[in-house]
Design an enzyme around this catalytic site. Structure first.
Site, PDB file in Angstrom:
ATOM      1  N   TYR A 150     -32.292 -41.260  25.727  1.00 46.76           N
ATOM      2  CA  TYR A 150     -31.779 -40.035  26.334  1.00 46.76           C
ATOM      3  C   TYR A 150     -30.347 -40.203  26.858  1.00 46.76           C
ATOM      4  O   TYR A 150     -30.044 -41.126  27.607  1.00 46.76           O
ATOM      5  CB  TYR A 150     -32.703 -39.605  27.475  1.00 46.76           C
ATOM      6  CG  TYR A 150     -32.105 -38.550  28.362  1.00 46.76           C
ATOM      7  CD1 TYR A 150     -31.912 -37.261  27.886  1.00 46.76           C
ATOM      8  CD2 TYR A 150     -31.686 -38.849  29.656  1.00 46.76           C
ATOM      9  CE1 TYR A 150     -31.325 -36.293  28.681  1.00 46.76           C
ATOM     10  CE2 TYR A 150     -31.109 -37.890  30.454  1.00 46.76           C
ATOM     11  CZ  TYR A 150     -30.931 -36.614  29.966  1.00 46.76           C
ATOM     12  OH  TYR A 150     -30.348 -35.665  30.755  1.00 46.76           O
ATOM     13  N   HIS A 182     -36.145 -38.913  32.723  1.00 54.57           N
ATOM     14  CA  HIS A 182     -36.318 -37.747  31.862  1.00 54.57           C
ATOM     15  C   HIS A 182     -37.759 -37.593  31.390  1.00 54.57           C
ATOM     16  O   HIS A 182     -38.034 -37.409  30.203  1.00 54.57           O
ATOM     17  CB  HIS A 182     -35.351 -37.774  30.676  1.00 54.57           C
ATOM     18  CG  HIS A 182     -34.727 -36.435  30.403  1.00 54.57           C
ATOM     19  ND1 HIS A 182     -35.056 -35.646  29.331  1.00 54.57           N
ATOM     20  CD2 HIS A 182     -33.795 -35.746  31.100  1.00 54.57           C
ATOM     21  CE1 HIS A 182     -34.359 -34.521  29.358  1.00 54.57           C
ATOM     22  NE2 HIS A 182     -33.580 -34.562  30.429  1.00 54.57           N
TER      23      HIS A 182
END
Length: 408
Positions: free
Chosen positions: A160, A217
């Site tokens: 991410y 995340h």
């Protein structure tokens, strides 16, 4: 005073900003942001077909009643599409209110609690040394806080918010282009083995004063999140963001039992009803809602007030999908909020964006200083808007190495 017209514009430099302009019979207009990242046409259509026809003829000064009319009158309530549309209307009405009073919005909230609001930047790197370079760039620019993300050795793809190759870290942003989402491959075991040590090296390199933030995340299970939080306690993170999927709010009880690391959650929440238990049970330390997705200034002020009763500070979402209009609304809230914490700042500060959304809000040395112009303090150039049109895009999706779909 009556609302006589409202227009919706979709497009912008590098992003599909959804901009609402509400016009009154006195010539005063207000602006709002309804940008729902990579689903922008949905709130735009909701505004055009359902909400604007009801707005015409209403008194824009009655912003509370108008908010209740759309929220409580919808029957099927909440959700990001509706709340982004309501949020745009509410921002525009507050903008009108400030212009009528000839005051910046923070004065209508109760005045300033601070001169400037601390922001954090996104430092990233394909590997740890690449990330160190990125952090150094932001420290040299005067930032006091950075979010840090880097590639994980052995991970089949970039994880991410991480570039594919070293040297691509300056102003890096994930590629959302194309209607078919890109696929990232994730391995929690590799992440858990590597990232605590990487964060410790960052702390050793930059010392105790720099505020370090890290975003998981949503990718860990509750047990894994508790393990990770305990492992990184010595680093002294300013916050650990989204350690588990936000839907499973009870998961944070397990994390709290095992670690004192500050937790930040909420950028995907759309109302007070998604976060009230987390706040009241003091399972989080920072609430990450955005003025757009959470229904505008009227509703977010309620969340901020509730958070203040329970030692929870603000940390509003500030990704590039938020236009300078919604960021202006958050700048005013940040100036006012007694329980302000920090503001994410990843907006597109380009000449093109400044031409489309001229304002006097200023960021310097990692601090945002709010404009004293009436209302939101940001304008919108319709002639510039003609240079842009909608371009479809999607967030990436995440799969495990065996192909199982995972949480983005």
């Amino acid at each position: 005073m009556k609302i006589t017209d409202a227009k919706v514009f979709v497009g912008g430099p590098g992003k599909n900003y959804v901009t609402l302009k509400i016009i009154t019979d006195q010539g005063i207009y207000g602006l709002g942001d309804a940008t729902l990242n990579n689903r922008e046409t949905l709130p735009a259509k909701y505004l055009q077909d359902y909400l604007i026809p009801n707005l015409i003829g209403m008194d824009p000064r009655n912003s509370e009643d108008i908010w209740q009319f759309f929220y409580r009158g919808a029957y099927f309530r909440r959700g990001p599409i509706a709340m982004a549309a309501f949020g745009a209307i509410d921002m525009a009405l507050w903008d009108i209110k400030g212009k009528l009073a000839n005051m910046p919005l923070y004065q209508l909230f109760g005045g300033k609690s601070r001169d400037g609001a601390m922001v954090y930047a996104h430092a990233t790197g394909a590997d740890l040394e690449d990330l160190m370079d990125s952090i150094s760039q932001y420290v040299e620019q005067g930032y006091r806080a950075v979010r840090v993300q880097c590639g994980i050795p052995g991970m089949p793809t970039a994880s991410y918010a991480v570039p594919d190759k070293p040297g691509e870290n300056e102003h890096y942003m994930s590629d959302f282009s194309g209607i078919r989402p890109k696929v990232e491959i994730w391995n929690s075991d590799r992440y858990l083995r590597y990232m605590p040590g990487a964060l410790a090296e960052i702390r050793a390199r930059f010392g105790p004063e720099l505020k370090l933030l890290h975003d998981v995340h949503h990718r860990l299970t509750p047990r894994e999140a508790a393990e990770f939080a305990r492992a990184v306690e010595p680093v002294g993170l300013y916050w650990l963001e989204d350690p588990t999927p936000a839907e499973d709010q009870s998961a944070l009880k397990l994390l709290r039992q095992h670690s004192t690391v500050p937790v930040a959650i909420g950028e995907v929440f759309n109302s007070i009803w998604e976060c009230n238990k987390l706040i009241e049970q003091e399972l989080i330390d920072f609430i990450r809602v955005a003025v757009t997705y959470a229904g505008g200034i009227t509703h977010v002020k309620r969340i901020v007030d509730l958070a203040g009763l329970h030692h929870v500070r603000t940390g509003f979402h500030g990704a590039p999908s938020h236009s300078p209009i919604s960021m202006a609304a958050q700048h005013h809230l940040n100036a006012w909020a007694p329980n302000f914490g920090i503001q994410e700042y990843l907006v597109l500060d380009t000449p093109e964006c400044d031409a489309l959304f001229p304002s006097e809000h200023r960021m310097k040395n990692g601090m945002v200083y709010v404009s004293d112009a009436p209302g939101l303090g940001v304008d919108f150039d319709e002639s510039e808007a003609q240079n842009y049109s909608y371009k479809p895009g999607s967030h990436p999706v995440v799969r495990l190495e065996d192909g199982t779909l995972w949480d983005y």
